[in-house]
Design an enzyme around this catalytic site. Structure first.
Site, PDB file in Angstrom:
ATOM      1  CB  SER A  60      56.089  62.763  67.413  1.00  0.00           C
ATOM      2  OG  SER A  60      55.712  62.394  68.710  1.00  0.00           O
TER       3      SER A  60
ATOM      4  CE1 TYR B 163      58.486  57.553  66.117  1.00  0.00           C
ATOM      5  CE2 TYR B 163      58.214  58.342  68.372  1.00  0.00           C
ATOM      6  CZ  TYR B 163      57.779  58.274  67.066  1.00  0.00           C
ATOM      7  OH  TYR B 163      56.647  58.952  66.696  1.00  0.00           O
TER       8      TYR B 163
ATOM      9  CE  LYS C 264      58.312  60.436  63.680  1.00  0.00           C
ATOM     10  NZ  LYS C 264      57.994  60.254  62.277  1.00  0.00           N
TER      11      LYS C 264
HETATM   12  C1  UD1 Z   1      53.794  56.930  72.627  1.00  0.00           C
HETATM   13  C2  UD1 Z   1      55.260  57.153  72.526  1.00  0.00           C
HETATM   14  C3  UD1 Z   1      55.504  58.394  71.712  1.00  0.00           C
HETATM   15  C4  UD1 Z   1      54.887  58.225  70.333  1.00  0.00           C
HETATM   16  C5  UD1 Z   1      53.404  57.901  70.481  1.00  0.00           C
HETATM   17  C6  UD1 Z   1      52.853  57.525  69.115  1.00  0.00           C
HETATM   18  C7  UD1 Z   1      56.251  56.160  74.568  1.00  0.00           C
HETATM   19  C8  UD1 Z   1      56.930  56.442  75.860  1.00  0.00           C
HETATM   20  N1  UD1 Z   1      55.859  57.238  73.862  1.00  0.00           N
HETATM   21  O1  UD1 Z   1      53.217  58.064  73.270  1.00  0.00           O
HETATM   22  O2  UD1 Z   1      56.892  58.636  71.605  1.00  0.00           O
HETATM   23  O3  UD1 Z   1      55.036  59.407  69.590  1.00  0.00           O
HETATM   24  O4  UD1 Z   1      53.224  56.787  71.350  1.00  0.00           O
HETATM   25  O5  UD1 Z   1      51.490  57.271  69.204  1.00  0.00           O
HETATM   26  O6  UD1 Z   1      56.054  55.031  74.182  1.00  0.00           O
HETATM   27  N2  UD1 Z   1      49.433  53.253  78.902  1.00  0.00           N
HETATM   28  C9  UD1 Z   1      49.034  52.321  79.846  1.00  0.00           C
HETATM   29  N3  UD1 Z   1      48.959  51.020  79.474  1.00  0.00           N
HETATM   30  C10 UD1 Z   1      49.259  50.583  78.203  1.00  0.00           C
HETATM   31  C11 UD1 Z   1      49.656  51.560  77.237  1.00  0.00           C
HETATM   32  C12 UD1 Z   1      49.736  52.875  77.624  1.00  0.00           C
HETATM   33  O7  UD1 Z   1      48.760  52.659  80.999  1.00  0.00           O
HETATM   34  O8  UD1 Z   1      49.188  49.393  77.928  1.00  0.00           O
HETATM   35  C13 UD1 Z   1      49.484  54.681  79.290  1.00  0.00           C
HETATM   36  C14 UD1 Z   1      50.879  55.263  79.163  1.00  0.00           C
HETATM   37  O9  UD1 Z   1      51.590  55.097  80.351  1.00  0.00           O
HETATM   38  C15 UD1 Z   1      50.537  56.722  78.867  1.00  0.00           C
HETATM   39  C16 UD1 Z   1      49.218  56.672  78.101  1.00  0.00           C
HETATM   40  O10 UD1 Z   1      48.672  55.389  78.390  1.00  0.00           O
HETATM   41  O11 UD1 Z   1      50.317  57.393  80.057  1.00  0.00           O
HETATM   42  C17 UD1 Z   1      49.377  56.825  76.603  1.00  0.00           C
HETATM   43  O12 UD1 Z   1      50.337  55.882  76.159  1.00  0.00           O
HETATM   44  P1  UD1 Z   1      50.610  55.636  74.603  1.00  0.00           P
HETATM   45  O13 UD1 Z   1      49.340  55.372  73.905  1.00  0.00           O
HETATM   46  O14 UD1 Z   1      51.692  54.600  74.507  1.00  0.00           O
HETATM   47  O15 UD1 Z   1      51.125  57.042  74.077  1.00  0.00           O
HETATM   48  P2  UD1 Z   1      52.361  57.935  74.556  1.00  0.00           P
HETATM   49  O16 UD1 Z   1      53.163  57.265  75.607  1.00  0.00           O
HETATM   50  O17 UD1 Z   1      51.829  59.283  74.877  1.00  0.00           O
END
Ligand code: UD1
Length: 340
Positions: free
Chosen positions: A124, A149, A153
């Site tokens: 990842s 997690y 990795k």
């Molecule tokens: C997340 C994990 C990462 C993992 C990846 C797998 C965290 C901090 N990181 O990545 O370790 O490898 O998923 O797919 O969890 N967001 C919102 N509202 C939500 C959900 C997300 O605003 O309900 C925003 C988050 O703040 C972020 C973006 O959307 O800025 C992407 O979030 P997400 O899809 O969870 O991915 P990552 O955080 O990049």
């Protein structure tokens, strides 16, 4: 060529089973159904027009793993099977360390005993943390992980590096950016357990009224619109990267190899851009509310893609709009989320 896919009924595993078949490989799947559904096997069969050999079980079960290698002539392995919920890993670190690390060690022992020496591992971009320069390339240092997690990795990559240094063993760790989307047939897609942690399934579930509204975690980041930036990649592109990695391993002349590749599109998109694109696709307003930052989130990350392009001859082909369209279409007919 028979390729064992561990976790082959999961989101990325199921799409990879399809991509492998399209490329002329034969997928053999092991999955413990912990975070997947047996019905996915029939859906894969519907797409590829035959049912892959399937073993229900756990990669921690060495006896079962040995039996699979005895019963099937395995030519290579793609190892997806792992726990992946960041928040849960903070609460239950041993669950993550035991499962994710131990299963890789057992797999390596079994592969060594059975003389199979090609492995693609799902890593990842989380290994980079917040990179100091963007786009991030594979030489950027791995920063201390901010969750167990993420740490699994990093540790698994180190295990693969150390193992291949002293064994005739070829392995590639693919560092995924943010996989989204679904197969264009809408037969397979992402099936998060309970409330989705990830952005796109949360939005698409909001669009079909499974969730009331999206919470946007912070709009005060130093980015153009204040929300975080990620590299969202279509899961079918990601699946094809595994085929390219396997192909490269098989034709690589050295008997030992360890290498890492970014698998992303090279483009960064903000949370608000994702919302806006989905609103346009569905011609529908998405209800959202900006709340405070989520702990552990980084501001921005997107991939330097030159290495995968040059060495694996792989590039992401699908657009963000295609990925989000497929994600939305899948959601409209997807089974209701389990585990709530
Ligand atoms: C997340 C994990 C990462 C993992 C990846 C797998 C965290 C901090 N990181 O990545 O370790 O490898 O998923 O797919 O969890 N967001 C919102 N509202 C939500 C959900 C997300 O605003 O309900 C925003 C988050 O703040 C972020 C973006 O959307 O800025 C992407 O979030 P997400 O899809 O969870 O991915 P990552 O955080 O990049």
């Amino acid at each position: 060529m028979n390729i064992l896919i561990t976790g082959g009924l999961g989101f990325i595993g199921s799409h990879t089973a399809v991509a492998l078949t399209e490329a002329g490989y034969k997928p053999i799947i092991i999955d413990n159904l912990n975070n997947s559904d047996i019905k996915v096997l029939d859906k894969i069969a519907e797409i590829i027009a035959f049912k892959p050999v399937f073993y229900q079980g756990d990669c921690l079960d060495k006896i079962l793993m040995l039996r699979i290698f005895d019963e099937q002539k395995i030519d290579g392995v793609i190892h997806f099977a792992a726990y992946k919920a960041v928040g849960e890993s903070v609460q239950l670190p041993l669950k993550y360390y035991q499962n994710n690390i131990q299963s890789l060690c057992i797999l390596l022992e079994v592969m060594q005993e059975k003389g199979v020496n090609n492995l693609v591992f799902s890593s990842s971009c989380t290994v980079y943390g917040q990179p100091t320069s963007l786009p991030v390339d594979e030489n950027a240092p791995s920063l201390p992980a901010n969750s167990p997690y993420g740490n699994t990795k990093q540790i698994c990559e180190e295990i693969l590096r150390d193992f291949s240094a002293v064994n005739p063993f070829k392995t590639i760790a693919l560092r995924y950016f943010n996989p989204i989307g679904a197969h264009p047939s809408s037969l397979i897609g992402e099936l998060p357990l309970g409330i989705p942690n990830n952005l796109v399934p949360f939005i698409t579930q909001t669009m079909v009224k499974i969730r009331e509204k999206l919470l946007v975690f912070g709009d005060d980041y130093p980015t153009p619109d204040g929300t975080c930036i990620r590299d969202y990649i279509h899961v079918c592109d990601l699946a094809e990267a595994h085929v390219a990695a396997l192909f490269y391993l098989q034709k690589h002349e050295n008997t030992s190899l360890f290498d890492t590749f970014n698998i992303g599109t090279g483009n960064g998109n903000s949370v608000l851009e994702i919302i806006k694109t989905l609103e346009e696709i569905a011609n529908q307003k998405i209800d959202y509310q900006v709340v405070s930052r989520r702990s552990g989130d980084i501001t921005a990350v997107y991939a330097a893609t030159e290495k995968a392009s040059k060495i694996l001859h792989w590039n992401a082909k699908r657009t963000l709009k295609q990925a989000l369209t497929d994600a939305y279409n899948w959601q409209k007919t997807a089974p209701s989320p389990k585990g709530e």
